[in-house]
Design a protein around this motif. Structure first.
Motif, PDB file in Angstrom:
ATOM      1  N   THR A 161      -9.292  11.899 -11.472  1.00  0.00           N
ATOM      2  CA  THR A 161      -9.233  12.957 -10.463  1.00  0.00           C
ATOM      3  C   THR A 161      -9.717  12.443  -9.115  1.00  0.00           C
ATOM      4  N   VAL A 162     -10.774  11.632  -9.116  1.00  0.00           N
ATOM      5  CA  VAL A 162     -11.271  11.060  -7.857  1.00  0.00           C
ATOM      6  C   VAL A 162     -10.190  10.195  -7.210  1.00  0.00           C
ATOM      7  N   GLY A 163      -9.527   9.374  -8.034  1.00  0.00           N
ATOM      8  CA  GLY A 163      -8.455   8.531  -7.497  1.00  0.00           C
ATOM      9  C   GLY A 163      -7.312   9.356  -6.930  1.00  0.00           C
ATOM     10  N   LYS A 164      -6.944  10.419  -7.621  1.00  0.00           N
ATOM     11  CA  LYS A 164      -5.855  11.283  -7.142  1.00  0.00           C
ATOM     12  C   LYS A 164      -6.270  12.052  -5.890  1.00  0.00           C
ATOM     13  N   LEU A 165      -7.535  12.447  -5.840  1.00  0.00           N
ATOM     14  CA  LEU A 165      -8.028  13.146  -4.660  1.00  0.00           C
ATOM     15  C   LEU A 165      -7.974  12.229  -3.437  1.00  0.00           C
ATOM     16  N   GLY A 218      -8.055   3.142  -5.642  1.00  0.00           N
ATOM     17  CA  GLY A 218      -8.246   3.019  -4.201  1.00  0.00           C
ATOM     18  C   GLY A 218      -7.336   1.986  -3.577  1.00  0.00           C
ATOM     19  N   ALA A 219      -7.183   0.843  -4.271  1.00  0.00           N
ATOM     20  CA  ALA A 219      -6.369  -0.241  -3.718  1.00  0.00           C
ATOM     21  C   ALA A 219      -4.922   0.188  -3.521  1.00  0.00           C
ATOM     22  N   ARG A 220      -4.439   1.077  -4.354  1.00  0.00           N
ATOM     23  CA  ARG A 220      -3.035   1.503  -4.257  1.00  0.00           C
ATOM     24  C   ARG A 220      -2.748   2.210  -2.936  1.00  0.00           C
ATOM     25  N   VAL A 221      -3.769   2.826  -2.345  1.00  0.00           N
ATOM     26  CA  VAL A 221      -3.554   3.539  -1.078  1.00  0.00           C
ATOM     27  C   VAL A 221      -4.404   2.951   0.050  1.00  0.00           C
ATOM     28  N   GLY A 222      -4.887   1.720  -0.167  1.00  0.00           N
ATOM     29  CA  GLY A 222      -5.620   1.029   0.896  1.00  0.00           C
ATOM     30  C   GLY A 222      -7.022   1.551   1.135  1.00  0.00           C
ATOM     31  N   VAL A 227      -5.622  10.782   1.789  1.00  0.00           N
ATOM     32  CA  VAL A 227      -4.896   9.765   2.561  1.00  0.00           C
ATOM     33  C   VAL A 227      -3.593  10.346   3.100  1.00  0.00           C
ATOM     34  N   ALA A 228      -2.945  11.183   2.307  1.00  0.00           N
ATOM     35  CA  ALA A 228      -1.712  11.831   2.755  1.00  0.00           C
ATOM     36  C   ALA A 228      -1.959  12.744   3.945  1.00  0.00           C
ATOM     37  N   VAL A 244       0.852  -1.184   0.000  1.00  0.00           N
ATOM     38  CA  VAL A 244       0.000   0.000   0.000  1.00  0.00           C
ATOM     39  C   VAL A 244       0.887   1.232   0.000  1.00  0.00           C
ATOM     40  N   GLU A 245       0.646   2.106  -0.952  1.00  0.00           N
ATOM     41  CA  GLU A 245       1.471   3.301  -1.073  1.00  0.00           C
ATOM     42  C   GLU A 245       1.069   4.337  -0.034  1.00  0.00           C
TER      43      GLU A 245
END
Length: 403
Positions: free
Chosen positions: A219-223, A254-258, A228-229, A93-94
């Motif tokens: 954009t939703v994925g990047k948001l 979503g999976a990339r950041v859990g 998360v940050a 997970v990033e």
């Protein structure tokens, strides 16, 4: 009589001697058989005798390994244990870096995009003599950057007054004037925060809307990465049920950041129902924010805009919508302004996300769209990378144009 007995005795003795001799001969024959070499097997027809030991085994041939010690039982090798099933490792997970100050770090990229505005204006304003023709060129440069007629007129009038009063066209001085006036047009006092914290016993709800091709799902994925940050617990809702790959794409982001995604695996599912379920899950899971992706729709299609209104109403049956973000393509110029107006009437837009701001000299759209809607630009997309979505910083934006 005695003679007869004597004869019988000799006969018995002779028979015994003869029987012993026969038995001895038989034993010699048997012993001789043990020492003879085994007769060589006959060659198969068509195969030389010397190649017998090199014949391939038949399918029924079984090779048995002899015991190591004569008379000892053969050792039986234990069958190897079956290999354990291979379980693919969980994807890492990033953990994105904080998005604060990201626009400052991307300023050089933005400056390349908007060089026409800054360099063009400075070249014109730094001339030794500014006549009417020169001021018309300044206006044309600003309008071509999508600043809009009203904002352009204000900026030119302010600059003309400054030049007339001060009587200088020094480049450094003109640059300072231009920076001050542009910053005033960008309206740094606007609240550009994203609603991303729980409100009472429910999560914040963000609805993301826009036309086809603006990069809305991305954009939703990047948001999600941005939030998360900032240590927010995020849930995504894939309410774009018309584009086949939209839900898969969002789920991957979503999976990339859990981050979990609520979606339907049925083609053409009711987007309002998916949005409703996503908000319900967000309430049950006690997350901080739920972000709902919606299908892209043309602003001039009444039926599609009505459907977007339905999505909004269904969500509001269980929760308020805290943020409606309209995703606009920065390269569409005045057409983007018309889109913004129609979407705002349908769902009460609270903030703008400008994508594809890299590679264009039309940064004036920031000013124009804020004036059109009376709402701030909150996020800008400056590239294809996963962390190239930046919170909008008015000062960094203006500095990128004029420095």
């Amino acid at each position: 009589m005695a003679d007869v007995d004597t004869v019988l005795i000799y006969v018995v003795i002779g028979v015994a001697i003869l029987a012993g001799a026969v038995a001895y001969g038989v034993s010699l024959v048997r012993g001789r058989g043990r020492t003879l070499e085994r007769e060589a097997p006959r060659a198969a027809p068509g195969l030389p005798a010397e190649d017998l030991d090199r014949r391939p085994p038949t399918e029924s041939t079984e090779t048995v390994t002899p015991p190591a010690t004569p008379g000892a039982p053969a050792e039986v090798e234990e069958a190897p244990a079956p290999p354990a099933p291979t379980v693919p490792p969980e994807p890492a997970v990033e953990r994105p870096e904080s998005a604060r100050g990201r626009l400052q770090r991307l300023r050089a990229r933005l400056a390349r995009s908007n060089s026409t505005i800054g360099q063009g204006l400075l070249a014109l304003l730094s001339r030794g003599r500014l006549d009417e023709e020169a001021w018309e060129e300044v206006e044309d440069t600003l309008i071509s950057s999508d600043l809009g007629v009203e904002a352009t007129t204000e900026l030119v009038e302010s600059l003309r007054t400054r030049v007339k009063v001060d009587g200088t066209t020094d480049e450094a001085t003109v640059r300072d004037w231009l920076r001050e006036d542009l910053l005033a047009l960008v309206q740094p006092g606007m609240d550009r925060r994203i609603a991303s914290s729980r409100v009472g016993d429910r999560p914040a709800v963000i609805l993301v809307v826009g036309v086809n091709g603006t990069g809305k799902t991305t954009t939703v994925g990047k948001l999600a990465r941005v939030l998360v940050a900032e240590d927010r617990e995020v849930l995504l809702g894939a309410a774009d049920t018309f584009r086949a790959a939209a839900a898969d794409q969002l789920e991957t982001w979503g999976a990339r950041v859990g981050v979990a995604t609520v979606r339907s695996h049925k083609d053409g599912a009711d987007p309002a129902a998916v949005a409703f379920d996503a908000v319900k899950a967000g309430i049950e899971e006690e997350v901080d924010v739920v972000i709902i992706d919606t299908a892209g729709r043309l602003h001039n299609k009444v039926g599609l805009m009505d459907e977007l209104g339905k999505v909004k109403r269904v969500i509001e049956k269980q929760s308020e919508i805290d943020e409606v973000l309209l995703v606009l393509d920065a390269t569409t110029g005045q057409n983007g302004l018309q889109q913004a107006k129609v979407f705002s009437e349908a769902v009460d837009v609270t903030g703008i996300v400008l994508t594809k701001l890299d590679g264009t000299a039309k940064g004036g759209i920031v000013v124009a769209v804020q004036r059109q809607l009376g709402v701030p630009v909150k996020l800008v997309g400056l590239g294809e990378g996963p962390d190239d979505l930046a919170p909008f910083d008015p000062e960094a934006f203006v500095d990128a144009i004029v420095m």
